[in-house]
Enzyme design. Sequence first.
Site, mmCIF file in Angstrom:
data_model
loop_
_atom_site.group_PDB
_atom_site.id
_atom_site.type_symbol
_atom_site.label_atom_id
_atom_site.label_comp_id
_atom_site.label_asym_id
_atom_site.label_seq_id
_atom_site.Cartn_x
_atom_site.Cartn_y
_atom_site.Cartn_z
ATOM 1 N N SER A 47 0.838 -1.199 0.000
ATOM 2 C CA SER A 47 0.000 0.000 0.000
ATOM 3 C C SER A 47 0.871 1.247 0.000
ATOM 4 O O SER A 47 0.592 2.210 -0.724
ATOM 5 C CB SER A 47 -0.914 0.009 1.226
ATOM 6 O OG SER A 47 -1.805 -1.078 1.197
ATOM 7 N N GLU A 48 1.919 1.264 0.838
ATOM 8 C CA GLU A 48 2.850 2.376 0.859
ATOM 9 C C GLU A 48 4.268 1.898 1.155
ATOM 10 O O GLU A 48 4.466 0.909 1.861
ATOM 11 C CB GLU A 48 2.466 3.434 1.899
ATOM 12 C CG GLU A 48 1.329 4.351 1.499
ATOM 13 C CD GLU A 48 0.011 3.929 2.100
ATOM 14 O OE1 GLU A 48 -0.997 4.626 1.860
ATOM 15 O OE2 GLU A 48 -0.024 2.911 2.801
ATOM 16 N N THR A 49 5.222 2.625 0.603
ATOM 17 C CA THR A 49 6.638 2.491 0.897
ATOM 18 C C THR A 49 7.145 3.880 1.249
ATOM 19 O O THR A 49 6.794 4.863 0.580
ATOM 20 C CB THR A 49 7.405 1.943 -0.316
ATOM 21 O OG1 THR A 49 6.897 0.642 -0.644
ATOM 22 C CG2 THR A 49 8.890 1.854 -0.038
#
Length: 280
Positions: A47-49
């Site tokens: 979903s996010e880095t």
Amino acid sequence: MPELRRFVQVDVFTATPLKGNPLAVVVDAAGLSDDDMAAFARWTNLSETTFLLPPTDPAADYRVRIFTPGGELPFAGHPTLGSAHAFLASGGDAKKPGEVVQQCAIGLVRVKRDGARLAFAAPPLRRSGPVAEAALRAQAIAALRVAPEALLDLVWVDNGPGWMAARLRDAAAVQALQPDFVTMQGLKLGVVGAWPAGGDCQFEVRAFVPDLGVPEDPVTGSLNAGLALWLQGAGLAGDHYVASQGAALGRAGRVHVRREAEATWIGGDVTPLVHGQVRL
């Protein structure tokens, strides 16, 4: 030339491994280009880095850039908690005892210890109030595949990512949703419904962001932050409550909300799972 950089992967909003929302963090991100960051975020496919950088604001302890597989975000909640954990666990020094100040595209975000958990101060809403546009309302109803009367509220809870929130009659209705992601294109849509009184959790939340390459996000701090400000301000939630999220994806995320005099705090456990180096 690529170089080895410290890297961690953590599970956010859970004390049980594999039951929250994973986050990849490149701890030593100085020198990476925008394209480097975007490419790595697409590769992790989470979903996010996030990428930790030296702050440019003297009041901040670190600066973070947040990428989804589809692009960069100005703010997001589970990356805030996971990045703060990674900063501290990697030996970062906070200027204030018991509190970390994160710099991101929306400005400074405070993160504090809340017992065994971390919690961030919910940022103010950039856009709030009912969604007045008839076309957006019709799109949300069609995308959620619900009858118009099932939508108790449709409001803006935008604290940076652009969230719109729908309230349904109860948590069971939220869990039963089978969205149409094609129709949902262009929306960042959160959904909330109340659990019966007396349980461990007071609300069930789901978050849909198909444009960012994440049809459904497992557990979403920014959405829960926006929901908290709206629900508490509208008298629909108390000063303290717990929201559950992720059941539809086999997760069991828990978001702990606490309103105090100076801020509403969005808290959760952070569980480290991977620690090493990445060549970037």
